[in-house]
Design an enzyme around this catalytic site. Structure first.
Site, PDB file in Angstrom:
ATOM      1  N   LYS A 204       0.817  -1.212   0.000  1.00 31.80           N
ATOM      2  CA  LYS A 204       0.000   0.000   0.000  1.00 31.80           C
ATOM      3  C   LYS A 204       0.859   1.273   0.000  1.00 31.80           C
ATOM      4  O   LYS A 204       2.058   1.212   0.150  1.00 31.80           O
ATOM      5  CB  LYS A 204      -0.968  -0.016   1.196  1.00 31.80           C
ATOM      6  CG  LYS A 204      -2.004  -1.146   1.080  1.00 31.80           C
ATOM      7  CD  LYS A 204      -2.901  -0.951  -0.123  1.00 31.80           C
ATOM      8  CE  LYS A 204      -4.056  -1.939  -0.184  1.00 31.80           C
ATOM      9  NZ  LYS A 204      -3.737  -3.257  -0.743  1.00 31.80           N
TER      10      LYS A 204
HETATM   11  C1  LIG Z   1      -9.802  -2.481  -1.894  1.00 33.84           C
HETATM   12  C2  LIG Z   1      -9.204  -3.233  -0.730  1.00 33.84           C
HETATM   13  N1  LIG Z   1      -9.915  -3.348   0.406  1.00 33.84           N
HETATM   14  C3  LIG Z   1      -9.438  -3.989   1.474  1.00 33.84           C
HETATM   15  C4  LIG Z   1      -8.185  -4.567   1.454  1.00 33.84           C
HETATM   16  C5  LIG Z   1      -7.720  -5.299   2.656  1.00 33.84           C
HETATM   17  O1  LIG Z   1      -6.602  -4.692   3.252  1.00 33.84           O
HETATM   18  P1  LIG Z   1      -5.764  -5.446   4.376  1.00 33.84           P
HETATM   19  O2  LIG Z   1      -4.815  -6.368   3.672  1.00 33.84           O
HETATM   20  O3  LIG Z   1      -5.054  -4.346   5.108  1.00 33.84           O
HETATM   21  O4  LIG Z   1      -6.710  -6.176   5.227  1.00 33.84           O
HETATM   22  C6  LIG Z   1      -7.402  -4.466   0.311  1.00 33.84           C
HETATM   23  C7  LIG Z   1      -6.072  -5.073   0.294  1.00 33.84           C
HETATM   24  O5  LIG Z   1      -5.455  -5.333  -0.700  1.00 33.84           O
HETATM   25  C8  LIG Z   1      -7.919  -3.785  -0.818  1.00 33.84           C
HETATM   26  O6  LIG Z   1      -7.215  -3.677  -1.952  1.00 33.84           O
END
Ligand SMILES: Cc1ncc(COP(=O)(O)O)c(C=O)c1O
Length: 406
Positions: A204
């Protein structure tokens, strides 16, 4: 048997490449971790306090300040942030939650986790963000929340979405995993809806390895989210164990083990300090890609609307595959063979096995999302890219498109 010369295991996520990859290979992502992060981690390791504590508090305060939000609650992933947001908005079994199919698994899975039904609504062809007109048509008496996803960092049409939500008194939860720096009509993402969820996953815009944050302007909601994020207990770990200040705690509700620890916050504090510098570089690489691919009719760019500022999390190539006589998966394979790391964002969630099986989705249900899901390939876009790496990606994409029979 393991020893110091053993090759490290391949990362679980194919978008992450180990540093030993050959020079002609541009990884999909390479995090930018500085000396400041290293020093902060050492400081915490030597401090005697590793879990949620002063560093997490500092990261929360700095993140809230960056957004201009009243509260930021740190958790261990955006998935946890989304899950807690649904619970804190009292979404229960039998309820419906409207969301976008162009997203990662967790946006939909958390709706399943609370026993509610995800109602997928098609996306707009220019941005691949949820279509507010179809969203309005999908509202039913059972709708209890809307989760919007700012795909690739481009904000959704929040004016239209907020108007629908307030007409029906439904809370909006923003999945801003891609959108830390995004601005919608002069308003920072993270200050608009009841809860906004961010990700600090390894790829990210800023990272804590794994991690997430929930922003809200609601004091009561922030307090409930804090309690829910640590077992539902009344006193946070740091306050419970401060030297000479042991406090009894009580279980207020059956919460979760979703807290961020100080080791993660050490990274976040210094990543956040460099967030604007990273954005500038991704803007610069985005402009280079825009220019390099502008004359290729077989690449259909996503649109950036004039009333928003994108966080430029992804650079998505949408291929006119029928003109190239190749499928997306073939192009994807060829790009990887040419040393270009790629990601696929996203094959629409409603067409994955679990959701098809459970809800009986058939091809054609959400045509814009399904069409996009067969054309998209994300190419490397990260601040630590070198000029040579950007040029390598451009040369390989251009050469590949030129070499395919038209
Ligand atoms: C659009 C979206 N929402 C939620 C997530 C979930 O993030 P996390 O890995 O921090 O749980 C991601 C992760 O790639 C994502 O791309």
């Amino acid at each position: 048997m393991s020893n110091s010369t053993t090759t490290p295991p391949a990362p679980a996520d194919p978008e992450l490449q180990l540093p030993s990859t050959p020079a002609c290979h541009v990884p999909f992502h390479r995090p930018a971790i500085g000396l400041e992060e290293e020093r902060e981690v050492i400081d915490t390791l030597r401090s005697g306090w590793l879990t949620t504590g002063p560093k997490t508090k500092r990261f929360e305060q700095q993140f809230a300040e960056y957004l201009g939000a009243r509260h930021a609650v740190a958790v261990n992933s955006c998935t946890a942030a989304l899950h807690l947001s649904l619970i804190a908005n009292d979404v229960r079994p039998g309820d419906e939650v409207i969301t976008s199919p162009i997203t990662f698994a967790s946006t939909a899975n958390v709706i399943e986790h609370v026993g509610a039904t995800p109602v997928f609504v098609d996306v707009q062809p220019d941005t691949l963000n949820i279509d507010p007109v179809q969203l309005a048509q999908a509202v039913s008496p059972r709708t209890r929340a809307i989760i919007v996803v700012h795909f690739a960092g481009h904000p959704c049409d929040m004016s239209a979405i907020s108007a629908i939500a307030s007409e029906h008194s439904i809370p909006v939860i923003e999945d801003a995993a891609h959108a830390i720096e995004s601005v919608y009509r002069g308003r920072k993402i993270g200050t608009i809806s009841r809860t906004t969820c961010f990700s600090f996953y390894a790829t990210k815009n800023i990272t804590t390895g794994e991690g997430g944050m929930i922003a809200t302007n609601d004091d009561g909601l922030a307090q409930r989210l804090r309690v829910l994020s640590l077992h539902g207990i009344s006193v946070h770990a740091w306050d419970r164990y401060r030297p000479g200040e042991y406090k009894h705690w009580d279980i207020l509700e059956a919460g979760y083990k979703y807290n961020m620890c100080d080791l993660q916050a050490c990274l976040g504090i210094h990543q956040l300090a460099r967030i604007e510098a990273g954005l500038q570089l991704r803007r610069k690489w985005t402009a280079r890609y825009d220019e390099a691919f502008a004359d290729i009719p077989e690449i259909i760019p996503l649109k950036r609307r004039p009333d928003v500022e994108s966080a430029h999390h992804l650079y998505v190539l949408r291929f006119a595959t029928e003109r190239l006589n190749a499928t997306r998966d073939q192009i994807m394979q060829m790009l990887q063979e040419r040393g270009v790391g790629i990601g696929i964002h996203f094959r629409p969630v409603h067409m994955h096995q679990y959701y098809r099986r459970k809800y009986g989705y058939q091809p054609g249900a959400l045509p814009v999302a399904e069409d996009a899901g067969q054309r998209v390939i994300s190419i490397p876009l990260f601040p630590a890219m070198t000029e040579a790496e950007v040029q390598h990606v451009i040369d390989q994409v251009r050469d590949l498109v030129r070499s395919l029979p038209k």
